[in-house]
Write a protein that holds these residues in place. Structure first.
Motif, PDB file in Angstrom:
ATOM      1  N   ALA A  27       0.833  -1.206   0.000  1.00 53.27           N
ATOM      2  CA  ALA A  27       0.000   0.000   0.000  1.00 53.27           C
ATOM      3  C   ALA A  27       0.865   1.253   0.000  1.00 53.27           C
ATOM      4  O   ALA A  27       0.561   2.241  -0.679  1.00 53.27           O
ATOM      5  CB  ALA A  27      -0.929  -0.012   1.202  1.00 53.27           C
ATOM      6  N   GLY A  28       1.974   1.209   0.773  1.00 57.01           N
ATOM      7  CA  GLY A  28       2.882   2.357   0.806  1.00 57.01           C
ATOM      8  C   GLY A  28       3.511   2.624  -0.542  1.00 57.01           C
ATOM      9  O   GLY A  28       3.627   3.778  -0.967  1.00 57.01           O
ATOM     10  N   LEU A  30       2.264   1.759  -3.428  1.00 57.70           N
ATOM     11  CA  LEU A  30       1.209   2.139  -4.371  1.00 57.70           C
ATOM     12  C   LEU A  30       0.565   3.477  -4.023  1.00 57.70           C
ATOM     13  O   LEU A  30      -0.226   4.009  -4.804  1.00 57.70           O
ATOM     14  CB  LEU A  30       0.125   1.049  -4.398  1.00 57.70           C
ATOM     15  N   ASP A  31       0.886   3.981  -2.828  1.00 58.60           N
ATOM     16  CA  ASP A  31       0.324   5.243  -2.338  1.00 58.60           C
ATOM     17  C   ASP A  31      -1.201   5.161  -2.218  1.00 58.60           C
ATOM     18  O   ASP A  31      -1.927   6.064  -2.634  1.00 58.60           O
ATOM     19  CB  ASP A  31       0.721   6.407  -3.258  1.00 58.60           C
ATOM     20  N   VAL A  32      -1.668   4.058  -1.644  1.00 64.01           N
ATOM     21  CA  VAL A  32      -3.090   3.883  -1.369  1.00 64.01           C
ATOM     22  C   VAL A  32      -3.240   3.342   0.047  1.00 64.01           C
ATOM     23  O   VAL A  32      -2.256   2.950   0.681  1.00 64.01           O
ATOM     24  CB  VAL A  32      -3.754   2.917  -2.376  1.00 64.01           C
ATOM     25  N   ALA A  33      -4.468   3.276   0.547  1.00 61.95           N
ATOM     26  CA  ALA A  33      -4.726   2.753   1.886  1.00 61.95           C
ATOM     27  C   ALA A  33      -4.595   1.230   1.879  1.00 61.95           C
ATOM     28  O   ALA A  33      -4.976   0.572   0.899  1.00 61.95           O
ATOM     29  CB  ALA A  33      -6.124   3.150   2.338  1.00 61.95           C
ATOM     30  N   PRO A  34      -4.080   0.626   2.968  1.00 57.39           N
ATOM     31  CA  PRO A  34      -4.004  -0.842   3.048  1.00 57.39           C
ATOM     32  C   PRO A  34      -5.347  -1.516   2.825  1.00 57.39           C
ATOM     33  O   PRO A  34      -5.410  -2.599   2.230  1.00 57.39           O
ATOM     34  CB  PRO A  34      -3.472  -1.089   4.462  1.00 57.39           C
ATOM     35  N   SER A  35      -6.431  -0.876   3.273  1.00 62.74           N
ATOM     36  CA  SER A  35      -7.750  -1.473   3.093  1.00 62.74           C
ATOM     37  C   SER A  35      -8.101  -1.603   1.608  1.00 62.74           C
ATOM     38  O   SER A  35      -8.774  -2.555   1.196  1.00 62.74           O
ATOM     39  CB  SER A  35      -8.815  -0.627   3.803  1.00 62.74           C
ATOM     40  N   ALA A  36      -7.635  -0.652   0.792  1.00 62.88           N
ATOM     41  CA  ALA A  36      -7.896  -0.719  -0.649  1.00 62.88           C
ATOM     42  C   ALA A  36      -7.177  -1.909  -1.270  1.00 62.88           C
ATOM     43  O   ALA A  36      -7.718  -2.599  -2.140  1.00 62.88           O
ATOM     44  CB  ALA A  36      -7.460   0.578  -1.316  1.00 62.88           C
ATOM     45  N   VAL A  37      -5.944  -2.153  -0.815  1.00 61.05           N
ATOM     46  CA  VAL A  37      -5.193  -3.300  -1.317  1.00 61.05           C
ATOM     47  C   VAL A  37      -5.865  -4.599  -0.888  1.00 61.05           C
ATOM     48  O   VAL A  37      -6.034  -5.524  -1.691  1.00 61.05           O
ATOM     49  CB  VAL A  37      -3.734  -3.262  -0.816  1.00 61.05           C
TER      50      VAL A  37
END
Length: 303
Positions: A27-28, A30-37
């Motif tokens: 997630a880090g 990809l620059d998105v929230a872990p929940s999105a992953v």
């Protein structure tokens, strides 16, 4: 099975988790929230009707289905990179990215010099370079983490295409005022009477040296051991003793003077091969192909 899931965001997120072994780290990157992953991975597994990861206390690792999917995802990404490079070439643009994996001996001298001279002509090409042990280079190329591997080998590797191979004999490197510096050729039996600086056990130099000593029943305890080639070279330059490596690793030092490189008679020390490796069956982007040609020319400078 919904085959449409084998494209787009879910596959991209899956591949990043496969690389990192962690949803949080992926997630880090990809620059998105872990929940999105997590949602995308869950969706992927639901649509494929199969689990692709083994969940463990310290992260996630691919299972058999995940390994198959990761191989597919990497091929897709490589094809995208190649097509993007081809399109840029058609437009007359000199852009692209080359990912290199190399042993330390080439990562701190030969390759930076080759990259710098290449970019004087192709200034739009960007590079990344990581140093690994010799045995790890092929694995990085095989996994798709590197476009080109530059390494030293003693055996062939599966799924690897050898773009360039040439002998890479081990040389004795010493200060020009060393007592042995005036000789034309040496043997290991002559060297063991002098202070030696050697790399660690995972290097091809050390493995071949130990084999040669064992065959000849020679005992040698190096006075300096380091996995950092520059440290060993500087030790020799400062007159601390003799170190062992190949010509390409010390080419710029030899040009500046102050050290000499002498060939070794012992057969084991002449059994290595320098290899430039790519993934078998992969069509490389134009930038990678151009840099391969540049490496071939640079290597030939040593004759």
């Amino acid at each position: 099975m919904n085959k449409q899931i084998l494209q787009g965001t879910a596959l991209r997120y899956f591949l990043e988790v496969a690389r990192t072994g962690s949803i949080t780290e992926a997630a880090g990157r990809l620059d998105v929230a872990p929940s999105a992953v997590s949602r995308q991975i869950a969706r992927l597994e639901r649509e494929l009707d199969v689990l692709v990861f083994e969940r463990r206390a310290r992260g996630m690792s691919l299972n058999a289905a995940g390994e198959l999917l990761a191989a597919y995802a990497k091929r897709v990404q490589q094809d995208i990179d190649r097509v993007a490079g081809d399109i840029l070439a058609l437009r007359g643009l000199r852009q692209g990215r080359v990912r290199l994996a190399s042993t330390e001996g080439y990562a701190f001298d030969f390759l930076p010099s080759a990259i710098a001279s290449f970019r004087r002509t192709y200034g739009g090409i960007h590079f990344s370079l990581e140093a690994y042990s010799s045995k790890e280079i092929s694995n990085r190329v095989r996994k798709g983490d590197a476009d080109i591997g530059i390494t030293l080998t003693m055996t062939s590797e599966r799924d690897i295409r050898v773009e360039l191979r040439r002998p890479a004999p081990v040389l004795a490197i010493m200060a020009s005022d060393h007592p042995l510096a005036g000789l034309r050729r040496l043997s290991i039996s002559q060297l063991v009477s002098y202070p030696l600086a050697l790399p660690g056990q995972d290097s091809t130099v050390r493995q071949l040296f130990d084999i040669s000593c064992s065959r000849q029943q020679l005992h040698c305890e190096p006075v300096f051991v380091s996995r950092h080639l520059d440290a060993l070279i500087n030790f020799a330059i400062e007159g601390g003793g003799v170190m062992l490596c190949g010509e390409l690793a010390v080419r710029s030092h030899l040009r500046r003077g102050g050290i000499v490189a002498l060939p070794l008679r012992d057969r084991e020390m002449n059994e290595r091969q320098f290899e430039v490796q790519t993934l078998a069956g992969r069509a490389l982007p134009n930038a990678c192909q151009a840099f391969l040609e540049h490496i071939r020319r640079a290597v030939q400078e040593s004759g």
